[in-house]
Scaffold this motif. Structure first.
Motif, PDB file in Angstrom:
ATOM      1  N   GLU A 271     125.721  74.165  23.880  1.00 13.82           N
ATOM      2  CA  GLU A 271     124.441  73.769  24.476  1.00 13.82           C
ATOM      3  C   GLU A 271     123.236  74.498  23.892  1.00 13.82           C
ATOM      4  O   GLU A 271     122.138  73.949  23.866  1.00 13.82           O
ATOM      5  N   ASP A 272     123.409  75.733  23.439  1.00 12.92           N
ATOM      6  CA  ASP A 272     122.274  76.553  23.041  1.00 12.92           C
ATOM      7  C   ASP A 272     122.323  76.885  21.554  1.00 12.92           C
ATOM      8  O   ASP A 272     123.037  77.813  21.143  1.00 12.92           O
ATOM      9  N   PRO A 273     121.567  76.166  20.745  1.00 13.05           N
ATOM     10  CA  PRO A 273     121.602  76.399  19.298  1.00 13.05           C
ATOM     11  C   PRO A 273     120.989  77.733  18.869  1.00 13.05           C
ATOM     12  O   PRO A 273     121.152  78.144  17.723  1.00 13.05           O
ATOM     13  N   ARG A 274     120.297  78.416  19.784  1.00 16.97           N
ATOM     14  CA  ARG A 274     119.713  79.719  19.438  1.00 16.97           C
ATOM     15  C   ARG A 274     120.786  80.777  19.218  1.00 16.97           C
ATOM     16  O   ARG A 274     120.564  81.749  18.492  1.00 16.97           O
ATOM     17  N   ILE A 275     121.937  80.617  19.857  1.00 12.78           N
ATOM     18  CA  ILE A 275     122.994  81.621  19.754  1.00 12.78           C
ATOM     19  C   ILE A 275     123.637  81.515  18.377  1.00 12.78           C
ATOM     20  O   ILE A 275     124.176  80.480  18.012  1.00 12.78           O
ATOM     21  N   SER A 276     123.550  82.610  17.626  1.00  8.40           N
ATOM     22  CA  SER A 276     124.078  82.574  16.274  1.00  8.40           C
ATOM     23  C   SER A 276     125.261  83.515  16.048  1.00  8.40           C
ATOM     24  O   SER A 276     125.949  83.393  15.048  1.00  8.40           O
ATOM     25  N   ILE A 277     125.499  84.429  16.981  1.00 10.00           N
ATOM     26  CA  ILE A 277     126.631  85.338  16.857  1.00 10.00           C
ATOM     27  C   ILE A 277     127.138  85.671  18.265  1.00 10.00           C
ATOM     28  O   ILE A 277     126.356  86.008  19.152  1.00 10.00           O
ATOM     29  N   LEU A 278     128.453  85.569  18.443  1.00 13.34           N
ATOM     30  CA  LEU A 278     129.102  85.979  19.689  1.00 13.34           C
ATOM     31  C   LEU A 278     129.728  87.343  19.445  1.00 13.34           C
ATOM     32  O   LEU A 278     130.488  87.515  18.492  1.00 13.34           O
ATOM     33  N   VAL A 279     129.382  88.325  20.265  1.00  6.80           N
ATOM     34  CA  VAL A 279     129.883  89.685  20.098  1.00  6.80           C
ATOM     35  C   VAL A 279     130.806  90.024  21.264  1.00  6.80           C
ATOM     36  O   VAL A 279     130.398  89.974  22.426  1.00  6.80           O
ATOM     37  N   LEU A 280     132.052  90.372  20.920  1.00  3.75           N
ATOM     38  CA  LEU A 280     133.028  90.824  21.904  1.00  3.75           C
ATOM     39  C   LEU A 280     133.590  92.157  21.430  1.00  3.75           C
ATOM     40  O   LEU A 280     133.576  92.451  20.234  1.00  3.75           O
ATOM     41  N   ALA A 281     134.102  92.938  22.351  1.00  2.81           N
ATOM     42  CA  ALA A 281     134.778  94.183  21.987  1.00  2.81           C
ATOM     43  C   ALA A 281     136.241  94.060  22.376  1.00  2.81           C
ATOM     44  O   ALA A 281     136.573  93.531  23.434  1.00  2.81           O
ATOM     45  N   ALA A 282     137.106  94.521  21.480  1.00  2.00           N
ATOM     46  CA  ALA A 282     138.540  94.512  21.747  1.00  2.00           C
ATOM     47  C   ALA A 282     138.884  95.681  22.660  1.00  2.00           C
ATOM     48  O   ALA A 282     138.222  96.722  22.635  1.00  2.00           O
ATOM     49  N   SER A 283     139.915  95.504  23.443  1.00  2.00           N
ATOM     50  CA  SER A 283     140.383  96.585  24.307  1.00  2.00           C
ATOM     51  C   SER A 283     140.844  97.757  23.449  1.00  2.00           C
ATOM     52  O   SER A 283     141.266  97.567  22.308  1.00  2.00           O
ATOM     53  N   PRO A 284     140.775  98.952  24.010  1.00  2.38           N
ATOM     54  CA  PRO A 284     141.236 100.124  23.255  1.00  2.38           C
ATOM     55  C   PRO A 284     142.703  99.988  22.843  1.00  2.38           C
ATOM     56  O   PRO A 284     143.463  99.225  23.438  1.00  2.38           O
ATOM     57  N   ALA A 285     143.079 100.748  21.841  1.00  2.06           N
ATOM     58  CA  ALA A 285     144.426 100.684  21.261  1.00  2.06           C
ATOM     59  C   ALA A 285     145.508 100.769  22.335  1.00  2.06           C
ATOM     60  O   ALA A 285     145.401 101.525  23.290  1.00  2.06           O
ATOM     61  N   GLY A 286     146.526  99.964  22.140  1.00  2.00           N
ATOM     62  CA  GLY A 286     147.681  99.998  23.027  1.00  2.00           C
ATOM     63  C   GLY A 286     147.630  99.040  24.189  1.00  2.00           C
ATOM     64  O   GLY A 286     148.632  98.793  24.841  1.00  2.00           O
ATOM     65  N   SER A 287     146.456  98.470  24.471  1.00  6.48           N
ATOM     66  CA  SER A 287     146.372  97.585  25.631  1.00  6.48           C
ATOM     67  C   SER A 287     146.192  96.119  25.248  1.00  6.48           C
ATOM     68  O   SER A 287     145.950  95.290  26.094  1.00  6.48           O
ATOM     69  N   GLY A 288     146.276  95.807  23.964  1.00  9.40           N
ATOM     70  CA  GLY A 288     146.103  94.420  23.531  1.00  9.40           C
ATOM     71  C   GLY A 288     144.632  94.096  23.382  1.00  9.40           C
ATOM     72  O   GLY A 288     143.763  94.849  23.816  1.00  9.40           O
ATOM     73  N   PRO A 289     144.322  92.958  22.770  1.00  3.90           N
ATOM     74  CA  PRO A 289     142.935  92.646  22.463  1.00  3.90           C
ATOM     75  C   PRO A 289     142.085  92.205  23.653  1.00  3.90           C
ATOM     76  O   PRO A 289     140.871  92.149  23.555  1.00  3.90           O
ATOM     77  N   GLY A 290     142.658  91.861  24.763  1.00  2.00           N
ATOM     78  CA  GLY A 290     141.893  91.372  25.911  1.00  2.00           C
ATOM     79  C   GLY A 290     141.932  89.855  25.965  1.00  2.00           C
ATOM     80  O   GLY A 290     142.105  89.187  24.939  1.00  2.00           O
ATOM     81  N   PRO A 291     141.758  89.279  27.145  1.00  4.30           N
ATOM     82  CA  PRO A 291     141.920  87.831  27.304  1.00  4.30           C
ATOM     83  C   PRO A 291     140.877  86.991  26.567  1.00  4.30           C
ATOM     84  O   PRO A 291     141.204  85.939  26.022  1.00  4.30           O
ATOM     85  N   LEU A 292     139.622  87.427  26.521  1.00  2.00           N
ATOM     86  CA  LEU A 292     138.604  86.641  25.820  1.00  2.00           C
ATOM     87  C   LEU A 292     138.844  86.646  24.316  1.00  2.00           C
ATOM     88  O   LEU A 292     138.776  85.599  23.667  1.00  2.00           O
ATOM     89  N   VAL A 293     139.106  87.812  23.758  1.00  5.19           N
ATOM     90  CA  VAL A 293     139.377  87.903  22.323  1.00  5.19           C
ATOM     91  C   VAL A 293     140.614  87.081  21.978  1.00  5.19           C
ATOM     92  O   VAL A 293     140.616  86.326  21.005  1.00  5.19           O
ATOM     93  N   THR A 294     141.655  87.194  22.784  1.00  8.01           N
ATOM     94  CA  THR A 294     142.884  86.438  22.539  1.00  8.01           C
ATOM     95  C   THR A 294     142.619  84.937  22.554  1.00  8.01           C
ATOM     96  O   THR A 294     143.037  84.212  21.647  1.00  8.01           O
TER      97      THR A 294
END
Length: 156
Positions: free
Chosen positions: A103-126
């Protein structure tokens, strides 16, 4: 698109690594231009026997989201010198992120952070690097969730 038109979208969930994603986006904006957008996705109201209770719960969640985003907006402004876009949506996070990107063409980069080591990347990243990756219409930056402020300054 000029770099000042770039919008870095950060998903404001309840994970501790969201702080790293937001700081990364802010530092990128500070150093290369653009704007930060903060997205909070709230859970939809469950079916209630009385509609008024559901509406009241929905309003409480929205107020909590507004308060959280307002507090974070002050941090973003302190780092970037500009006000962020504040976005609140209701629904399932992955679906709402994908819908917003369409919907929003202004958004040019999505920034996510992965979970710390050992806990997997997290549900959004996955989800967004797996079966939903083809639905992204902008680059996805995944920042290690355990980066220090000094390391973030170095990589931005």
């Amino acid at each position: 698109m000029p770099t000042s038109d770039r919008v870095f979208l950060v998903v404001v969930d309840d994970s501790p690594e969201r702080v790293v994603a937001m700081r990364y986006a802010c530092l990128r904006v500070q150093k290369s231009g653009g704007r930060v957008a903060l997205l909070r996705v709230t859970e939809p109201a469950e079916l209630q026997e009385w509609a008024g209770i559901g509406a009241m719960m929905e309003e409480e969640r929205r107020q909590e989201a507004e308060q959280l985003l307002s507090a974070l907006a002050a941090e973003v402004q302190e780092i970037t010198g500009g006000l962020p876009l504040l976005l609140i949506r209701e629904g399932e996070p992955v679906e709402e992120i994908l819908a917003l990107l369409q919907e929003d063409p202004r958004i040019s980069i999505l920034v996510l952070a992965a979970s710390p080591a050992g806990s997997g990347p997290g549900p959004l990243v996955t989800a967004l690097t797996g079966r939903h990756a083809a639905q992204l219409r902008c680059p996805l930056t995944i920042v290690p969730g355990n980066l220090s402020d000094q390391e973030l300054n170095r990589v931005t």
